[in-house]
Structure formats: C-alpha cells, structure tokens
Design an enzyme around this catalytic site. Structure first.
Site, PDB file in Angstrom:
ATOM      1  N   GLY A 125     -35.720  49.674 -24.595  1.00  0.00           N
ATOM      2  CA  GLY A 125     -34.587  48.870 -24.127  1.00  0.00           C
ATOM      3  C   GLY A 125     -34.997  47.673 -23.287  1.00  0.00           C
ATOM      4  O   GLY A 125     -36.177  47.458 -22.991  1.00  0.00           O
ATOM      5  N   GLY A 127     -35.802  46.344 -20.378  1.00  0.00           N
ATOM      6  CA  GLY A 127     -36.184  46.820 -19.048  1.00  0.00           C
ATOM      7  C   GLY A 127     -36.175  45.709 -18.020  1.00  0.00           C
ATOM      8  O   GLY A 127     -36.139  45.960 -16.815  1.00  0.00           O
ATOM      9  N   ARG A 225     -33.783  43.570 -32.474  1.00  0.00           N
ATOM     10  CA  ARG A 225     -35.153  43.926 -32.861  1.00  0.00           C
ATOM     11  C   ARG A 225     -35.121  45.089 -33.854  1.00  0.00           C
ATOM     12  O   ARG A 225     -34.123  45.818 -33.923  1.00  0.00           O
ATOM     13  CB  ARG A 225     -35.922  44.374 -31.610  1.00  0.00           C
ATOM     14  CG  ARG A 225     -35.981  43.323 -30.531  1.00  0.00           C
ATOM     15  CD  ARG A 225     -35.890  43.953 -29.147  1.00  0.00           C
ATOM     16  NE  ARG A 225     -35.758  42.929 -28.114  1.00  0.00           N
ATOM     17  CZ  ARG A 225     -36.783  42.369 -27.479  1.00  0.00           C
ATOM     18  NH1 ARG A 225     -37.999  42.790 -27.732  1.00  0.00           N
ATOM     19  NH2 ARG A 225     -36.598  41.429 -26.580  1.00  0.00           N
ATOM     20  N   ASP A 296     -40.587  47.195 -31.407  1.00  0.00           N
ATOM     21  CA  ASP A 296     -39.590  46.675 -30.463  1.00  0.00           C
ATOM     22  C   ASP A 296     -39.804  45.190 -30.196  1.00  0.00           C
ATOM     23  O   ASP A 296     -38.973  44.556 -29.546  1.00  0.00           O
ATOM     24  CB  ASP A 296     -39.629  47.462 -29.136  1.00  0.00           C
ATOM     25  CG  ASP A 296     -41.035  47.538 -28.547  1.00  0.00           C
ATOM     26  OD1 ASP A 296     -41.927  48.069 -29.234  1.00  0.00           O
ATOM     27  OD2 ASP A 296     -41.234  47.054 -27.422  1.00  0.00           O
ATOM     28  N   ASN A 297     -40.902  44.633 -30.690  1.00  0.00           N
ATOM     29  CA  ASN A 297     -41.160  43.206 -30.508  1.00  0.00           C
ATOM     30  C   ASN A 297     -41.018  42.448 -31.827  1.00  0.00           C
ATOM     31  O   ASN A 297     -41.595  41.379 -31.989  1.00  0.00           O
ATOM     32  CB  ASN A 297     -42.556  42.997 -29.925  1.00  0.00           C
ATOM     33  CG  ASN A 297     -42.664  43.479 -28.492  1.00  0.00           C
ATOM     34  OD1 ASN A 297     -41.651  43.595 -27.795  1.00  0.00           O
ATOM     35  ND2 ASN A 297     -43.864  43.769 -28.040  1.00  0.00           N
TER      36      ASN A 297
HETATM   37  P1  AMP Z   1     -43.347  44.692 -23.723  1.00  0.00           P
HETATM   38  O1  AMP Z   1     -44.694  45.301 -23.823  1.00  0.00           O
HETATM   39  O2  AMP Z   1     -43.251  43.492 -22.807  1.00  0.00           O
HETATM   40  O3  AMP Z   1     -42.710  44.448 -25.045  1.00  0.00           O
HETATM   41  O4  AMP Z   1     -42.437  45.770 -22.967  1.00  0.00           O
HETATM   42  C1  AMP Z   1     -42.233  47.072 -23.446  1.00  0.00           C
HETATM   43  C2  AMP Z   1     -41.093  47.693 -22.719  1.00  0.00           C
HETATM   44  O5  AMP Z   1     -41.364  47.762 -21.324  1.00  0.00           O
HETATM   45  C3  AMP Z   1     -39.762  46.975 -22.859  1.00  0.00           C
HETATM   46  O6  AMP Z   1     -38.767  47.943 -22.901  1.00  0.00           O
HETATM   47  C4  AMP Z   1     -39.704  46.169 -21.594  1.00  0.00           C
HETATM   48  O7  AMP Z   1     -38.387  45.861 -21.228  1.00  0.00           O
HETATM   49  C5  AMP Z   1     -40.346  47.116 -20.584  1.00  0.00           C
HETATM   50  N1  AMP Z   1     -40.931  46.419 -19.437  1.00  0.00           N
HETATM   51  C6  AMP Z   1     -42.055  45.664 -19.416  1.00  0.00           C
HETATM   52  N2  AMP Z   1     -42.295  45.196 -18.174  1.00  0.00           N
HETATM   53  C7  AMP Z   1     -41.305  45.648 -17.377  1.00  0.00           C
HETATM   54  C8  AMP Z   1     -40.986  45.523 -15.981  1.00  0.00           C
HETATM   55  N3  AMP Z   1     -41.737  44.821 -15.144  1.00  0.00           N
HETATM   56  N4  AMP Z   1     -39.872  46.140 -15.533  1.00  0.00           N
HETATM   57  C9  AMP Z   1     -39.098  46.859 -16.354  1.00  0.00           C
HETATM   58  N5  AMP Z   1     -39.346  47.029 -17.669  1.00  0.00           N
HETATM   59  C10 AMP Z   1     -40.430  46.440 -18.183  1.00  0.00           C
HETATM   60 MG    MG Z   2     -41.079  43.718 -25.707  1.00  0.00          MG
END
Ligand code: AMP
Ligand code: MG
Length: 547
Positions: A125, A127, A225, A296-297
């Site tokens: 989700g 985040g 996504r 998710d990306n």
């Molecule tokens: P990503 O690797 O950036 O695609 O992130 C993977 C997941 O981790 C996604 O659900 C993001 O929303 C969550 N996420 C990454 N960094 C943070 C953060 N600093 N605070 C909260 N959620 C995060």
């Molecule tokens: Mg992401």
C-alpha cells in the site's frame, strides 16, 4: 453508468482558485476522487494495520515545520492549468507540503500488495504516498496528484511515511528527464523541502543519520499498479477485484467497454502488456535500469513509476544494477528487465484469472508482450545505429554488446558519437577506430586488443550504413540516442549542492535535461563520463532502497 470512477466532487468549494497575489480567485479547479467511488476503509486513523474489503483509506498528510519550494516543473503546472503565480504562492506551498489542503482535495492512501524480489509480500500500500484527487484539465483529461513523503498512513508498516531530500530530488528530476526523453512515466509537479530532519541508515550498515526531508508531488492519469489487483485476488476477494477492474477499464481504457463483456479483461490485459513492452523497450534504448521492478512498482498504464535506486548504464554491462540490495541476485539488472516485466505481467494475469471461467485468453496478452517488446527493441537497437528496422540482425547486435562490454565503453556516449563516425575508415583503419573508441572507455588499455573482433563487425556496419541516405541516418541517430541522461553522479552533485542550500545545480540540470537530444554545446560537462571519484561513492554507484 454512474461508474465507480465517476466524478465525485465532495466539496462545495470547488470553484476557488488562487490568483495573482496569492488570494483565492474564481476560475475552477475541478477534482475527481475515483477511489471514493470504490469501497473505502471505514477506519480513519493512520495506525498500521491490515485493511481488507477496501481499496483505500482516508488519511491526512502530517504537517511539516518549514516548507520551502525547491523546484517545480512548469510543463506539469501548465498541464494542470496552474499559473506561475499560483505555484509561487503560499497556498500552493502549504497544500503541496501537506499542511493545508485545498477544499476540493480529499486525502487518501491506496491499498495494494505485490511480489517483491520474486516473492509474494502481502499488503504493502501507499506507505508514504497520499492521493489528493484527480484534477480535470480544460480538455477533459484527468491528472491524479499524489504527495510522496507526506507522513504515515495505515500502510506505513512501522516506517515514518517520510522521504529524504536525496531520494525526492532523484524522483523529481528523473521522472521529468524521462518525460523529456519521450518515455512513458509519472510526472513531477514540484519538490518541497519540509524543513524537518528524517533519520535514515542509507547503507543499512548500522549508521543512521539525520537527513533533510522533502516531498514530491507526483502526477499521472492513474497510479494503479499491478499490485492493486494482486492483493484482492490473493485474498480471494473477487467482488472487490471485479470492482477495481471495472473501475480501471471505465476510467483509463474506455474503448475496451465497446467489446462483449467476456472479451474485456483479456483485451485490457493485452493492452497493459503492450504498454509495458513499449516502456521496457524504451528503458533498454536509453540504458535506464529501474532497480526495483517489484509488481507493486509496475503501472497498469505502462508508466515508469517509483523512482528509487535506479541508474543509467555507464560501462556497457547487462548484469549491472544500481541497487546494492539486489547486488547478489541481480534480479533487476539492465539485461533482465524485459524478462522480469514478463514475469510481472504473469503475476497480474494470475490475479485476473480469478475473474475468468477460462483464463486461456490471457496467454495471448503474454505472447503479445513478447512480440511487441521484440519488435520495438529491434527497431530501437538498429535505430541507435542509424539503421532501419530489420529482422535477423539479433546476433550481430549482441556481438556489438559483447565488444562494447569487453572494453567498458560508456553506453550513452558511444551511441551518441556515431554521428561523427567516418564510416569509410572505421572498418579498415585500426588507428582511426581505436582513437574513436578510446575516449569513451572506462578501461582504455583494453581497447586496442579488441580490434580483431571489431573489424568484421564494422565492415558489416559500413555496408549497411552506406545503403542508407546519410541524412536519414543522422536523424535516426539523434532521435534514438540522447546526449544527456540523468547519470547518478550528476544527481549526486545536485543533491550535495541542494543539501548545502544551493539549488543552482538542480536548476541547471533540470534545464539541460529538458532537451536531452539537443547538442547544447554550453552543457558539455553534463554529458561527461562518470568521473573516478564517483566510481564507488554511495549515491553514485551504490544505492539502496533506503529513501
Ligand atoms: P518501494 O520499495 O519504495 O517501492 O516501497 C515498498 C513499500 O514500502 C511501499 O508500500 C512503500 O509505500 C513503503 N515504504 C517505503 N518507504 C517508506 C517509508 N519511509 N514510510 C512508510 N512506508 C514506506
Ligand atoms: Mg513502490
């Protein structure tokens, strides 16, 4: 039909707009809230939790202490109908820092899952991304606005919901650079410093430090996504899955609605596959490595999304990845991106299969991915050599990559330099060729030994090029080969300066990257090879997911 994504203005104040001196004026900004027409989480607090039966949760951004506009993309502002005076107003700053939303905005975080590094990761989700709604432009097109780094949501999984300046600056500039390269991508409206520190352990080595925080406002027609569909499918919630599929098709793929109902999902999936193929073929063309191609990306619109530990190929090496977290497996390295995109589409197909009696037609979408990717990749690879599309040159092309790899030749500079090549000398004059190649090698001593391999390759190239009109060759070369890409060391220079309060490098880079295919003689420094100091420096050669 009153679609799941039909216009949902929730505020009586939608005709307010901010004028010349920062006051609200008359002309309307119309916002839609597609997620509010789908099941919404009844809980409204931001504590971390599993959210079932809902595709989003309402959650407000967390205000920040001292917001400051660090950068803005006037092209994106224009798409949205935002005048310059608005972008520089306090109302804009407060809204896009998450401090004081406009009345017609509705903040929410969306619920998705995903496969990370090949394994199902469950609910992920938004985040740290908060949707503000979709602004409807004067031509009827809609643009969702999203703040990344605006504070915790129910999907933050114990993290802070924030983003550091280095990662936000990288996302802001790279997504804009990609757009100017003509590559499908989410866009970025602005970069806002929060005036608050964020604690990060950049290399995950037990050395957390305070870094400046920043928020990017991202813009895309939709941020849906693959993982949005995988989560309800995995949970066996076919009602929610069907609602989301209907909504996505109604809002983003309306032409599919003209088909008989049973044909819609396969036709839609095929289109997602085609767009994904197109996007990845472009990545390969410009040497872009996404770095974290988790499901998710992956955008259902075939947009490059979520700029994290990405990078641009410098020395040619198909196994290169900028992501240190992936250094062992190299799942997301340059050369595997086409295969991984196919794997991700397979995951999406598995989710959609839950809605079909006979999922066999989804196979056609997967086959279509391979067809479109192969055709576009061939076209682009030959285009990079100034040649027209043709079948059966694949072996000759892989030979080229082998030769470039053998002496660590810079990908971007090599292809760009082909415009200056004297094709009549290249395959016959050893001294000329070695002299041509050496300045673009990271290991110049290795170049002379490659001549015997180059000679037959170059002789064939000379034959193919001579068969073409030189002007056509020249225009193909320029069209396929950017001079300026957002190399990690350039990003680092902009980040270091911005962290010290100097925004001039960021501004100049942004300017140069607006015209990546133009020569821009006064910007030669931005087309230079990676300097030695950047070879092993964190942020330049080593990036992690810590952002
Ligand atoms: P990503 O690797 O950036 O695609 O992130 C993977 C997941 O981790 C996604 O659900 C993001 O929303 C969550 N996420 C990454 N960094 C943070 C953060 N600093 N605070 C909260 N959620 C995060
Ligand atoms: Mg992401």
């Amino acid at each position: 039909m009153p679609g799941f994504f039909s216009c949902g203005l929730r505020s009586p104040n939608h005709s307010r707009r901010i004028g010349q001196n920062g006051q609200m004026s008359q002309a309307p900004f119309r916002f839609e809230h597609p997620f509010l027409d789908l099941p919404v989480d009844p809980v409204t607090s931001s504590h971390t939790r599993q959210v079932t039966g809902a595709l989003s949760s309402q959650v407000l951004p967390t205000p920040v202490a001292a917001p400051r506009l660090l950068a803005q993309a006037f092209e994106v502002a224009a798409l949205l109908g935002f005048e310059d005076s608005l972008v520089h107003s306090d109302e804009f700053l407060q809204a896009f820092a998450g401090n004081r939303l406009w009345p017609q905005m509705q903040a929410l975080a969306s619920n998705y899952g995903g496969h990370q590094f090949g394994h199902w990761a469950g609910q992920l989700g938004d985040g740290r991304a908060i949707h503000l709604g979709a602004l409807v432009g004067s031509d009827g097109r809609h643009f969702e606005l999203q703040l990344k780094g605006a504070g915790p949501t129910p999907y933050s999984r114990g993290s802070d919901g924030r983003a550091v300046l280095r990662s936000s600056l990288r996302e802001f500039l790279c997504s804009e650079a990609m757009a100017h390269l003509g590559i499908p991508t989410t866009r970025a409206l602005c970069l806002i410093g929060t005036g608050e520190p964020v604690i990060r352990d950049m290399l995950y080595d037990g050395h957390p430090e305070a870094e400046p925080g920043a928020i990017v406002c991202r813009v895309a027609s939709s941020f849906l996504r693959f993982g949005h569909f995988e989560l309800p499918a995995r949970r066996g919630d076919v009602v929610l899955l069907q609602q989301l599929v209907d909504a996505a098709i109604t809002r983003e793929f309306q032409h599919v609605l003209t088909l008989p109902e049973a044909e819609r999902i396969p036709a839609w999936f095929t289109e997602v596959a085609e767009r994904t193929a197109e996007m990845v073929a472009h990545w390969m063309r410009v040497g872009f490595v996404h770095g974290v191609m988790n499901t998710d990306n992956m955008s259902i619109l075939g947009l490059t999304i979520d700029y994290g530990p990405y990078g641009w190929l410098e020395e040619v090496d198909p196994s290169w990845t900028p992501n240190t977290t992936d250094a062992m497996g190299r799942r997301y390295c340059y050369g595997r991106q086409p295969e991984i995109a196919h794997w991700n589409l397979y995951c999406l197909a598995q989710a959609l299969a839950q809605l079909m009696d006979d999922p066999e037609p989804l196979q056609a979408g997967l086959r279509r991915y391979a067809e479109v990717f192969t055709a576009r990749h061939r076209e682009f690879s030959l285009g990079k050599l100034g040649l027209p599309s043709a079948e059966n040159r694949d072996d000759w092309l892989s030979e080229l990559f082998g030769l470039l790899r053998a002496s660590a030749i810079d990908f971007t500079r090599f292809f760009r330099s082909l415009g200056e090549l004297d094709i009549d000398r290249a395959g016959t004059d050893e001294g000329y060729w070695i002299g041509f190649l050496t300045p673009n090698s990271y290991e110049p001593d290795t170049v002379p030994a490659t001549w015997s391999g180059w000679q037959p390759w170059l002789q064939r190239y000379a034959l193919l090029r001579r068969a073409e009109d030189p002007e056509v060759v020249r225009s193909r070369l320029v069209r396929h080969n950017p001079k300026f890409v957002f190399r990690n060391y350039l990003a680092q220079q902009a980040i270091d300066a911005a962290a010290a309060g100097d925004l001039s490098v960021l501004e100049r880079l942004h300017e140069v990257l607006r015209r990546p295919y133009d020569d821009q003689p006064d910007a030669e420094a931005f087309a230079a090879m990676r300097p030695d100091w950047a070879r092993r420096k964190p942020g330049c050669s080593m990036l992690s997911c810590s952002s």
